[in-house]
Enzyme design. Structure first.
Site, PDB file in Angstrom:
ATOM      1  N   ASP A  99      -8.170  13.875 -30.248  1.00  0.00           N
ATOM      2  CA  ASP A  99      -8.335  13.600 -28.687  1.00  0.00           C
ATOM      3  C   ASP A  99      -8.732  15.046 -28.320  1.00  0.00           C
ATOM      4  O   ASP A  99      -8.651  16.267 -28.943  1.00  0.00           O
ATOM      5  CB  ASP A  99      -6.761  13.282 -28.371  1.00  0.00           C
ATOM      6  CG  ASP A  99      -6.718  13.240 -27.100  1.00  0.00           C
ATOM      7  OD1 ASP A  99      -7.572  13.052 -25.966  1.00  0.00           O
ATOM      8  OD2 ASP A  99      -5.695  13.942 -26.437  1.00  0.00           O
ATOM      9  N   ASP A 134      -2.030  13.657 -28.377  1.00  0.00           N
ATOM     10  CA  ASP A 134      -0.646  13.887 -27.646  1.00  0.00           C
ATOM     11  C   ASP A 134      -0.105  13.075 -26.939  1.00  0.00           C
ATOM     12  O   ASP A 134       0.912  13.055 -26.508  1.00  0.00           O
ATOM     13  CB  ASP A 134      -0.900  15.399 -26.604  1.00  0.00           C
ATOM     14  CG  ASP A 134      -1.711  14.874 -25.320  1.00  0.00           C
ATOM     15  OD1 ASP A 134      -2.855  14.371 -25.626  1.00  0.00           O
ATOM     16  OD2 ASP A 134      -1.305  15.165 -24.345  1.00  0.00           O
TER      17      ASP A 134
END
Length: 206
Positions: free
Chosen positions: A8, A173
């Site tokens: 990400d 996250d």
């Protein structure tokens, strides 16, 4: 055996500031936009932008109409760039090292053209490198027309990469994003926003 490492962007590679973009949209007069800001999955017009349902220009014109005045690309980019707090050089070096060690390293991100204009420039790394210099492939939500945690985003990437889920590690996250990937059989690691994962990641590659 892990062969592909999927990162990400915001919160993992880039430390994000959740409050600054809200402040900047408020300063522009976009109270509703500020209240809807979500670093994991945008909604409303912001969501349509990040899912590729509206172009950057359509987005800008919609905001001009909302405010009753002209708003430039640069002004809107300034708002979105409020998220970008820091790009730790140590993380970029770790990504480069993973590639040297034989892993295929790719990016999978919910993002938009305003942010990409910066990440794709030589200003991204702090030492003159765009984000493309660090990855074997980049998959952006507004380009592929999917947003995490939609499992179709992951399925699309797996198909494009001809990768097996059990040979992939996904680092994000966002717990919901990791959960969606896990349900497809992809190994996951969910560090906190801004956490230094440079050493810990190797525990997931064994």
């Amino acid at each position: 055996m892990i062969k592909t490492v999927i990162f990400d962007m915001g919160g993992v590679i880039i430390t994000i500031d959740n409050e600054e973009p809200k402040k900047r949209f408020l300063e522009l007069g976009l109270t509703e936009f500020a209240n809807r800001m979500n670093p994991y999955k945008q909604s409303g017009l912001n969501g349509e932008l990040e899912e590729g349902k509206v172009s950057e220009e359509e987005y800008r014109l919609a905001i001009c109409n909302e405010l009753g005045k002209d708003v430039s690309f640069e002004q809107l980019q300034h708002c979105w760039m409020g998220y970008m707090k820091e790009v730790p050089a140590r993380k970029l070096m770790t990504i480069k090292n993973l590639r040297k060690q034989g892993y295929r390293v790719i990016l999978l991100s919910n993002t938009n053209p305003y942010v990409s204009a910066w990440t794709d420039s030589n200003d991204f790394s702090g030492d003159g490198h765009p984000i493309q210099d660090y990855f074997d492939a980049i998959y952006r939500s507004y380009e592929v027309k999917y947003m995490k945690p939609d499992e179709n985003f992951f399925r699309y990437v797996m198909a494009q990469e001809k990768a097996l889920p059990e040979e992939c590690l996904f680092i994000d996250d966002g717990p919901r994003n990791c959960c969606a990937a896990s349900e497809l059989g992809i190994f996951t690691y969910c560090p906190q926003n801004g956490e230094d994962w440079c050493d810990k990641i190797y525990n997931y590659l064994k």
